[in-house]
Design a protein around this motif. Structure first.
Motif, PDB file in Angstrom:
ATOM      1  N   SER A 163       0.843  -1.113  -0.074  1.00 11.79           N
ATOM      2  CA  SER A 163      -0.150  -0.007   0.018  1.00 11.79           C
ATOM      3  C   SER A 163       0.871   1.317   0.036  1.00 11.79           C
ATOM      4  O   SER A 163       0.614   2.303  -0.758  1.00 11.79           O
ATOM      5  CB  SER A 163      -1.109   0.004   1.093  1.00 11.79           C
ATOM      6  OG  SER A 163      -1.884  -1.053   1.214  1.00 11.79           O
ATOM      7  N   SER A 164       2.001   1.165   0.859  1.00 11.64           N
ATOM      8  CA  SER A 164       2.919   2.494   0.889  1.00 11.64           C
ATOM      9  C   SER A 164       3.646   2.627  -0.449  1.00 11.64           C
ATOM     10  O   SER A 164       3.628   3.668  -0.944  1.00 11.64           O
ATOM     11  CB  SER A 164       3.961   2.170   1.845  1.00 11.64           C
ATOM     12  OG  SER A 164       3.360   2.064   3.234  1.00 11.64           O
ATOM     13  N   SER A 165       3.940   1.438  -0.930  1.00 14.92           N
ATOM     14  CA  SER A 165       4.590   1.831  -2.459  1.00 14.92           C
ATOM     15  C   SER A 165       3.405   1.930  -3.454  1.00 14.92           C
ATOM     16  O   SER A 165       3.964   2.883  -4.214  1.00 14.92           O
ATOM     17  CB  SER A 165       4.879   0.379  -2.981  1.00 14.92           C
ATOM     18  OG  SER A 165       6.143  -0.323  -1.782  1.00 14.92           O
ATOM     19  N   LEU A 166       2.625   1.680  -3.460  1.00 14.20           N
ATOM     20  CA  LEU A 166       1.393   2.078  -4.442  1.00 14.20           C
ATOM     21  C   LEU A 166       1.147   3.977  -4.188  1.00 14.20           C
ATOM     22  O   LEU A 166       1.099   4.402  -5.177  1.00 14.20           O
ATOM     23  CB  LEU A 166       0.076   1.581  -4.261  1.00 14.20           C
ATOM     24  CG  LEU A 166      -0.032  -0.005  -4.961  1.00 14.20           C
ATOM     25  CD1 LEU A 166      -1.184  -0.573  -4.547  1.00 14.20           C
ATOM     26  CD2 LEU A 166       0.336   0.086  -6.382  1.00 14.20           C
ATOM     27  N   ARG A 167       0.976   4.156  -2.845  1.00 18.05           N
ATOM     28  CA  ARG A 167       0.859   5.668  -2.670  1.00 18.05           C
ATOM     29  C   ARG A 167       2.098   6.234  -3.112  1.00 18.05           C
ATOM     30  O   ARG A 167       2.073   7.546  -3.746  1.00 18.05           O
ATOM     31  CB  ARG A 167       0.769   5.622  -1.195  1.00 18.05           C
ATOM     32  CG  ARG A 167      -0.739   5.588  -0.822  1.00 18.05           C
ATOM     33  CD  ARG A 167      -0.771   6.019   0.810  1.00 18.05           C
ATOM     34  NE  ARG A 167      -0.208   5.535   1.648  1.00 18.05           N
ATOM     35  CZ  ARG A 167      -0.392   4.440   2.578  1.00 18.05           C
ATOM     36  NH1 ARG A 167      -1.394   3.740   2.203  1.00 18.05           N
ATOM     37  NH2 ARG A 167       0.542   4.042   3.442  1.00 18.05           N
ATOM     38  N   VAL A 168       3.320   5.788  -2.837  1.00 17.62           N
ATOM     39  CA  VAL A 168       4.602   6.397  -3.514  1.00 17.62           C
ATOM     40  C   VAL A 168       4.515   6.438  -4.827  1.00 17.62           C
ATOM     41  O   VAL A 168       4.801   7.682  -5.556  1.00 17.62           O
ATOM     42  CB  VAL A 168       5.858   6.093  -2.779  1.00 17.62           C
ATOM     43  CG1 VAL A 168       7.100   6.367  -3.572  1.00 17.62           C
ATOM     44  CG2 VAL A 168       6.044   6.297  -1.547  1.00 17.62           C
ATOM     45  N   TYR A 169       4.099   5.432  -5.660  1.00 18.67           N
ATOM     46  CA  TYR A 169       4.245   5.481  -7.070  1.00 18.67           C
ATOM     47  C   TYR A 169       3.050   6.490  -7.521  1.00 18.67           C
ATOM     48  O   TYR A 169       3.456   7.343  -8.510  1.00 18.67           O
ATOM     49  CB  TYR A 169       3.617   3.953  -7.387  1.00 18.67           C
ATOM     50  CG  TYR A 169       3.404   3.873  -9.049  1.00 18.67           C
ATOM     51  CD1 TYR A 169       4.348   3.924  -9.680  1.00 18.67           C
ATOM     52  CD2 TYR A 169       2.067   3.946  -9.518  1.00 18.67           C
ATOM     53  CE1 TYR A 169       4.187   3.922 -11.239  1.00 18.67           C
ATOM     54  CE2 TYR A 169       1.757   3.894 -10.832  1.00 18.67           C
ATOM     55  CZ  TYR A 169       2.800   3.702 -11.681  1.00 18.67           C
ATOM     56  OH  TYR A 169       2.601   3.857 -13.044  1.00 18.67           O
ATOM     57  N   HIS A 170       1.845   6.439  -6.887  1.00 18.18           N
ATOM     58  CA  HIS A 170       0.725   7.471  -7.452  1.00 18.18           C
ATOM     59  C   HIS A 170       1.328   8.886  -7.060  1.00 18.18           C
ATOM     60  O   HIS A 170       1.080   9.797  -7.988  1.00 18.18           O
ATOM     61  CB  HIS A 170      -0.488   7.417  -6.522  1.00 18.18           C
ATOM     62  CG  HIS A 170      -1.146   5.872  -7.275  1.00 18.18           C
ATOM     63  ND1 HIS A 170      -1.723   5.803  -8.378  1.00 18.18           N
ATOM     64  CD2 HIS A 170      -1.669   4.882  -6.395  1.00 18.18           C
ATOM     65  CE1 HIS A 170      -2.335   4.648  -8.595  1.00 18.18           C
ATOM     66  NE2 HIS A 170      -2.186   3.992  -7.247  1.00 18.18           N
ATOM     67  N   LEU A 171       1.990   9.059  -6.125  1.00 17.64           N
ATOM     68  CA  LEU A 171       2.548  10.481  -5.716  1.00 17.64           C
ATOM     69  C   LEU A 171       3.409  10.990  -6.822  1.00 17.64           C
ATOM     70  O   LEU A 171       3.733  12.035  -7.383  1.00 17.64           O
ATOM     71  CB  LEU A 171       2.983  10.702  -4.319  1.00 17.64           C
ATOM     72  CG  LEU A 171       3.581  11.729  -3.971  1.00 17.64           C
ATOM     73  CD1 LEU A 171       2.353  12.860  -3.835  1.00 17.64           C
ATOM     74  CD2 LEU A 171       4.028  11.825  -2.523  1.00 17.64           C
ATOM     75  N   SER A 172       4.616  10.026  -7.212  1.00 19.67           N
ATOM     76  CA  SER A 172       5.355  10.196  -8.029  1.00 19.67           C
ATOM     77  C   SER A 172       5.144  10.350  -9.401  1.00 19.67           C
ATOM     78  O   SER A 172       5.477  11.317 -10.200  1.00 19.67           O
ATOM     79  CB  SER A 172       6.520   9.101  -8.047  1.00 19.67           C
ATOM     80  OG  SER A 172       6.179   7.946  -8.384  1.00 19.67           O
ATOM     81  N   GLU A 173       4.056   9.733  -9.706  1.00 21.37           N
ATOM     82  CA  GLU A 173       3.347  10.010 -11.201  1.00 21.37           C
ATOM     83  C   GLU A 173       2.842  11.375 -11.305  1.00 21.37           C
ATOM     84  O   GLU A 173       2.810  12.105 -12.312  1.00 21.37           O
ATOM     85  CB  GLU A 173       2.329   8.965 -11.275  1.00 21.37           C
ATOM     86  CG  GLU A 173       2.684   7.440 -11.725  1.00 21.37           C
ATOM     87  CD  GLU A 173       3.450   7.364 -13.131  1.00 21.37           C
ATOM     88  OE1 GLU A 173       2.591   8.004 -13.943  1.00 21.37           O
ATOM     89  OE2 GLU A 173       4.618   7.149 -13.233  1.00 21.37           O
ATOM     90  N   LYS A 174       2.094  11.682 -10.103  1.00 20.66           N
ATOM     91  CA  LYS A 174       1.657  13.067 -10.013  1.00 20.66           C
ATOM     92  C   LYS A 174       2.545  14.355 -10.074  1.00 20.66           C
ATOM     93  O   LYS A 174       2.382  15.116 -10.999  1.00 20.66           O
ATOM     94  CB  LYS A 174       0.829  13.419  -8.949  1.00 20.66           C
ATOM     95  CG  LYS A 174      -0.430  12.657  -8.732  1.00 20.66           C
ATOM     96  CD  LYS A 174      -1.206  12.776  -7.413  1.00 20.66           C
ATOM     97  CE  LYS A 174      -2.606  12.025  -7.418  1.00 20.66           C
ATOM     98  NZ  LYS A 174      -3.091  11.993  -6.015  1.00 20.66           N
ATOM     99  N   ILE A 175       3.613  14.067  -9.404  1.00 22.39           N
ATOM    100  CA  ILE A 175       4.844  14.807  -9.462  1.00 22.39           C
ATOM    101  C   ILE A 175       5.352  14.788 -10.862  1.00 22.39           C
ATOM    102  O   ILE A 175       5.599  15.905 -11.378  1.00 22.39           O
ATOM    103  CB  ILE A 175       5.928  14.547  -8.472  1.00 22.39           C
ATOM    104  CG1 ILE A 175       5.351  14.810  -7.127  1.00 22.39           C
ATOM    105  CG2 ILE A 175       7.287  15.245  -8.785  1.00 22.39           C
ATOM    106  CD1 ILE A 175       6.180  14.370  -5.833  1.00 22.39           C
ATOM    107  N   LYS A 176       5.488  13.665 -11.551  1.00 22.23           N
ATOM    108  CA  LYS A 176       6.390  13.723 -12.838  1.00 22.23           C
ATOM    109  C   LYS A 176       5.193  14.516 -13.993  1.00 22.23           C
ATOM    110  O   LYS A 176       5.759  15.105 -14.879  1.00 22.23           O
ATOM    111  CB  LYS A 176       6.029  12.169 -13.327  1.00 22.23           C
ATOM    112  CG  LYS A 176       6.742  11.783 -14.701  1.00 22.23           C
ATOM    113  CD  LYS A 176       7.048  10.485 -14.872  1.00 22.23           C
ATOM    114  CE  LYS A 176       5.792  10.115 -15.803  1.00 22.23           C
ATOM    115  NZ  LYS A 176       6.141   8.795 -16.168  1.00 22.23           N
TER     116      LYS A 176
END
Length: 189
Positions: A163-176
């Motif tokens: 779950s944490s990895s998915l949140r980080v992935y979604h956040l990095s996608e938004k930042i990208k």
């Protein structure tokens, strides 16, 4: 080199290898009294316990006097998980295969101990008896519960990590995508 084929013996009589040191009766008594396995012997017709070893007496938590004072039928102290299968095994032919079954040993009329039981039917002096060999599995069940608790704990940790990895992935996608979206928004009037 030839492969010797070992066949299962048709009996399980004591085998004396050093006569005259031990007779067959000596070996049977020594192996019977030294066995750590709890065991009892029942008359198949009456289901009454006719003998037991000290390991079984200890597991049952009864004094010898109490066992001698009142006849006991096996259903009063043993509750198999599969009672029909257990009864069938106690009445089966003398050459039937042995197998372990799960049961509850009832002692003090209320306490129960999880056990495994193996039954062997025998003929003795024109009567049929069965010998039951008991293993206390309460420690095994405690270990199993502890392992299950650990597995569940690890599953929980793994789920949290995913779950944490998915949140980080979604956040990095938004930042990208933020610079691209910002540029596109700035071009709009």
């Amino acid at each position: 080199m030839t492969n010797a084929v070992r066949s299962k013996p048709t009996t399980n009589l004591p085998l004396t290898l050093s006569l005259p040191t031990f007779s067959s009766d000596d070996v049977a008594m020594i192996l019977g009294t030294c066995s750590p396995m709890a065991a009892f012997l029942c008359d198949c017709a009456t289901e009454e316990m006719v003998a037991c070893n000290e390991s079984f007496q200890s597991l049952l938590d009864e004094s010898q006097e109490a066992l001698l004072a009142e006849p006991r039928r096996w259903p009063s102290f043993l509750e198999p998980v599969e009672p029909d299968e257990f009864r069938q095994q106690t009445q089966s032919n003398l050459h039937g295969g042995e197998q372990w079954q799960h049961a509850q040993l009832i002692h003090r009329e209320v306490e129960r101990t999880p056990v495994r039981v193996m039954v062997k039917t025998i003929r003795w002096k024109q009567q049929t008896f069965f010998a039951a060999f008991i293993q206390d599995v309460s420690d095994d069940l405690d270990r199993e519960r502890e392992w299950q608790r650990r597995v569940d704990e690890q599953k929980g940790r793994a789920t949290t990590a995913i779950s944490s990895s998915l949140r980080v992935y979604h956040l990095s996608e938004k930042i990208k995508w933020t610079p691209v979206i910002t540029r596109d928004l700035l071009r709009l009037e």
